[in-house]
Design an enzyme around this catalytic site. Sequence first.
Site, PDB file in Angstrom:
ATOM      1  N   HIS A  51       0.806  -1.218   0.000  1.00  0.00           N
ATOM      2  CA  HIS A  51       0.000   0.000   0.000  1.00  0.00           C
ATOM      3  C   HIS A  51       0.843   1.274   0.000  1.00  0.00           C
ATOM      4  O   HIS A  51       0.323   2.361   0.241  1.00  0.00           O
ATOM      5  CB  HIS A  51      -0.950   0.002   1.201  1.00  0.00           C
ATOM      6  CG  HIS A  51      -1.876  -1.166   1.216  1.00  0.00           C
ATOM      7  ND1 HIS A  51      -1.576  -2.335   1.893  1.00  0.00           N
ATOM      8  CD2 HIS A  51      -3.082  -1.358   0.606  1.00  0.00           C
ATOM      9  CE1 HIS A  51      -2.558  -3.201   1.710  1.00  0.00           C
ATOM     10  NE2 HIS A  51      -3.478  -2.643   0.941  1.00  0.00           N
ATOM     11  N   GLY A  52       2.158   1.134  -0.221  1.00  0.00           N
ATOM     12  CA  GLY A  52       2.987   2.312  -0.442  1.00  0.00           C
ATOM     13  C   GLY A  52       3.466   3.041   0.795  1.00  0.00           C
ATOM     14  O   GLY A  52       3.579   4.264   0.776  1.00  0.00           O
TER      15      GLY A  52
END
Length: 212
Positions: free
Chosen positions: A177-178
């Site tokens: 999810h970065g």
Amino acid sequence: MHLHPFRAFASGSSNVPVPSGVPELHELGSVDSGFYDDRIDKVREPERRAFAYMMLTTVRFAYASAARLLVVKCVASLSISASAAALATADFDLSEVEFGETITVKWRGKPIFIRRRRPKEVEDVRAVPMKHLRDQETDEERVLNPEWVVVIAICPHLGCVPVSNAGEYNGWFCPCHGSHYDVSGRIRKGPAPLNLEVPPYQFTDEKNLLIG
């Protein structure tokens, strides 16, 4: 006059004989004949006496078995096996780890990142203002030795394993999810709410690490 050793109970009551010298219940102010009605006559009804003893023995055995099972369970819950004790701690030799390198090891089934930081990396990460951090911790609070950072390799967002030496801060990057972490394992960008967790550890000497 010859006296029979037993005398009959009060009329209208049970035919079970009453021992001589024992007052009848009605003489004591009670009309309850239940004691003599329910009493087992061991001469006339030996099978009832045997059944009563059998039931008493069975119940006692059941109670003893239950107590033994309870004690065994308590002892088992308080005792830790040798294999579990061995997993509680883990030793790692860091003598082959180069500056800037991150190794991944396992402790209690969890992946652990161990990174040897360059002096410039330590200087940069310690210069970051607290107001720039979501989960505010200083680098000094997270490490025992400035050269080494030890963190659990599980992203606190949704449990993914980040990639080492990656991301905008050259620490760790979670591709799920970065989330971006710096070389102290602190969250700097992305959805993760917390820093990477630091496990309990200590250095047994200059190049050996004990986790747990």
